[in-house]
Design an enzyme around this catalytic site. Structure first.
Site, PDB file in Angstrom:
ATOM      1  CG  HIS A 192      -2.168  -0.897   0.869  1.00 51.35           C
ATOM      2  ND1 HIS A 192      -2.237  -2.199   1.285  1.00 51.35           N
ATOM      3  CD2 HIS A 192      -3.289  -0.680   0.131  1.00 51.35           C
ATOM      4  CE1 HIS A 192      -3.350  -2.740   0.830  1.00 51.35           C
ATOM      5  NE2 HIS A 192      -4.016  -1.845   0.135  1.00 51.35           N
ATOM      6  NE  ARG A 335     -10.781  -0.851   0.203  1.00 42.62           N
ATOM      7  CZ  ARG A 335      -9.550  -1.176  -0.181  1.00 42.62           C
ATOM      8  NH1 ARG A 335      -9.372  -2.058  -1.138  1.00 42.62           N
ATOM      9  NH2 ARG A 335      -8.501  -0.615   0.375  1.00 42.62           N
ATOM     10  CD  GLU A 436      -9.876  -7.377  -2.033  1.00 42.01           C
ATOM     11  OE1 GLU A 436      -8.901  -6.804  -2.510  1.00 42.01           O
ATOM     12  OE2 GLU A 436     -10.542  -6.907  -1.093  1.00 42.01           O
ATOM     13  CG  ASP A 460      -5.468  -7.987  -1.441  1.00 44.93           C
ATOM     14  OD1 ASP A 460      -4.394  -8.292  -0.904  1.00 44.93           O
ATOM     15  OD2 ASP A 460      -6.104  -6.963  -1.144  1.00 44.93           O
ATOM     16  CB  CYS A 507     -10.566  -1.019  -8.483  1.00 44.81           C
ATOM     17  SG  CYS A 507     -10.824  -2.211  -7.167  1.00 44.81           S
TER      18      CYS A 507
END
Ligand code: PEP
Ligand code: MG
Length: 575
Positions: A192, A335, A436, A460, A507
């Site tokens: 991230h 999200r 994911e 993921d 995404c």
């Protein structure tokens, strides 16, 4: 003499600037001067932090299973003793009084003094004890800063290249202004932190093993994010070469600006929805300017990092409504919390056991369903934001339909409560899930029946399908978006959405990588959500792509065993 270091590309772009090397395991702390009367309060604050640190360590010790090796408990005892050691405590108190400075700075001074004594010792074992000092000091620093990781203070007027062992997303987010580039010794390109660097448009190179020995503060470096290269102390010719390349990149970017208002339609006339992934409202202006048709992924976790308690429903509602308004009528896919794995919240669950496998543990929706006190205010806040413009609610890391049923029940309860209280919201707010986890991908048809939309989280999905940790640079060579298992799962999800008549977006970072645009179009993808800096590059790829023609080669790539052959076919597809 110039020196070139090689790492892993994490965020494109070229930066030229002075280095700031963050000390191992510890970020810098701010220095504040105190007035005379403030000194007493600062001393009390430091003593309270020591007590909290001691309580935390005792709680950790109490949770150690009885069959654990004795050295581990002894290790914690050493840290507890250090907390009582006068060298650390009395020394710091004295420094607060003498220098009239804040406890964080006094503790740093004291730490440096102790460590220099350890460093001077001949005994290798004793020298390793300096790491214990750092562990204890870091714990106290974290408590002093209210759960925040003490962080490097950036200089927006003189952006620097930051080098650290590793950077957590929580640290990176605090450094968003005034950083020319990020360099780290560890960490994979899909962490991230790397994603954040791309979103912020800051070049980054990770996995620069053993680089620390070659880097000094204030040294001039060139960072080539795309190649994963760092040139230390460049000679004038190299510097000229990179300055010219920097200008070229700027020219390419400026040329793409003409595409801002061009609709995203393939060369054979298939319309594509191109949206942005954002972490902060501030990124949206750029995304909307570059023509994003809304937000395909708004990561809400960043609102929860760097603080000791979660934001209230009202605070969240305000932020989400701000994002919805800034999207200027485009839909915003919010999200729900994806905490856990590499995004841990300081102080949110202080008594939680330490997970051996955080990516497989209580992450994202699992954590939210276990902690309704954390989840419910967020669900209510998202629903309330829907009164300000189109909102979609998206659930991360769903692995079973029963999880989704629980979410549905909670969302329905929140809607009932809001309606009873006369609070405005859109009752038709679409509710979808991120696919994911391979279990959800394989059963995408079952999820598609229940959900209003699907969004493929390849970051993921790849990690879990190939069993390769996305933040571990040692295995990043295995992280392969072209793996047939990954491509077949993506294709399964797209087909499942089409059959159920619901939209499917992608995404993950794969959507923002122009090498994969034709491949994804060839699989039938119609919605891309990418970081704002990639919007125009991906639009250009869409405009040049022939979706129907891409299908044949795409099918061949899906059934090709050899990686080199798949790469060759991809190159052919992209010609
Ligand atoms: C993903 O997993 O692809 C994704 C978009 O979510 P994140 O990167 O935040 O885990
Ligand atoms: Mg994810």
């Amino acid at each position: 003499m110039a020196l070139t270091l090689h790492g892993i590309s994490a965020s494109n772009g070229i930066a030229i600037g002075k280095l700031h090397v963050l000390r191992r395991g510890m970020l810098d702390v701010p220095e504040r001067r105190l007035s005379g009367p403030q000194v007493g309060g600062e001393i009390a604050r430091f003593k309270a932090a020591l007590r909290t640190a001691s309580r935390e360590l005792k709680a950790i010790k109490a949770r150690i299973p009885s069959d654990t090796r004795a050295e581990i408990a002894a290790f914690i005892d050493t840290h507890l003793l250090m907390l009582e050691d006068t060298a650390l405590t009395t020394g710091t108190l004295q420094a607060i009084r003498t220098h009239r400075c804040n406890a964080e700075h006094a503790l740093k001074l004291q730490r440096d003094a102790i460590v220099s004594v350890f460093d001077a010792m001949d005994d290798a074992y004793l020298r390793t004890r300096r790491d214990d000092v750092d562990h204890v000091v870091n714990r106290v620093q974290r408590i002093l800063s209210g759960g925040r990781t003490p962080v490097f203070v950036t200089r927006p007027d003189d952006p620097q290249v930051i080098f650290a062992d590793d950077l957590a997303p929580a640290d990176t987010v605090l450094m968003q202004d005034g950083v020319a580039a990020f360099l780290t010794e560890y960490g994979g390109p899909l962490s991230h932190t790397a994603i954040l660097a791309r979103s912020l448009g800051v070049p980054a190179v990770v996995g620069l093993h053993d680089a620390r020995a070659h880097l000094r503060d204030d040294e001039l470096v060139i960072v080539d994010g795309r190649q994963g290269v760092v040139v230390v102390a460049p000679d004038p010719a190299t510097l000229r070469h990179y300055r010219a390349r920097q200008k070229d990149l700027m020219r390419i970017r400026a040329a793409r600006a003409s595409l801002r208002k061009t609709p995203a339609v393939t060369a054979d006339g298939e319309p594509v929805t191109l949206q942005a992934n954002v972490e902060f409202e501030s990124e949206l202006a750029l995304a909307i300017r570059d023509g994003a048709a809304g937000v395909g992924l708004y990561r809400t976790e960043y609102l929860f990092l760097n603080r000791s308690s979660p934001p209230t429903e009202a605070e969240q509602q305000e932020v989400y409504a701000g994002v919805v308004r800034a999207a200027k009528g485009g839909p915003v896919t919010i999200r729900t919390l994806d905490l856990g794995a590499d995004k841990q919240v300081d102080g949110a669950r202080p008594d939680a056991p330490i997970s051996q496998n955080p990516a497989l543990g209580l992450r994202a929706i699992r954590l939210c369903l276990k902690e309704p006190g954390l989840f419910k205010p967020q669900v209510r806040a998202i629903l309330r934001a829907s009164a300000h413009g189109p909102v979609r609610m998206m659930i991360p890391m769903i692995s079973s339909t029963s999880e989704f049923e629980q979410v549905l029940e909670l969302v329905r309860a929140c809607k009932r409560e809001l309606a009873e209280d006369g609070v405005p919201f859109d009752p038709a707010t679409p509710l979808g899930g991120m696919i994911e986890v391979p279990a959800a991908a394989v059963c995408a048809d079952l999820f598609a029946r229940e959900m209003d939309f699907l969004s493929i989280g390849t970051n993921d999905l790849i990690q879990y399908t190939i069993a390769v940790d996305r933040v571990d640079d040692e295995v990043s060579y295995l992280y392969d978006p072209l793996h047939p298992a990954v491509l077949r799962l993506i294709s399964t999800i797209i087909k499942a959405g089409r059959r159920a008549g619901i939209p499917v977006a992608l995404c993950g970072e794969m959507a923002g990588d122009a090498r994969y645009t034709r491949l994804l179009l060839g699989m039938g993808l119609k919605e891309f959500s990418v970081h704002p800096n990639a919007l125009l590059e991906i639009k250009q790829s869409i405009l040049e792509a022939h979706a129907a023609k891409s299908r044949t080669l795409t099918k061949r790539i899906l059934s090709t065993a050899r990686r080199t052959r798949r790469e060759a076919l991809l190159n052919e597809l992209n010609q």
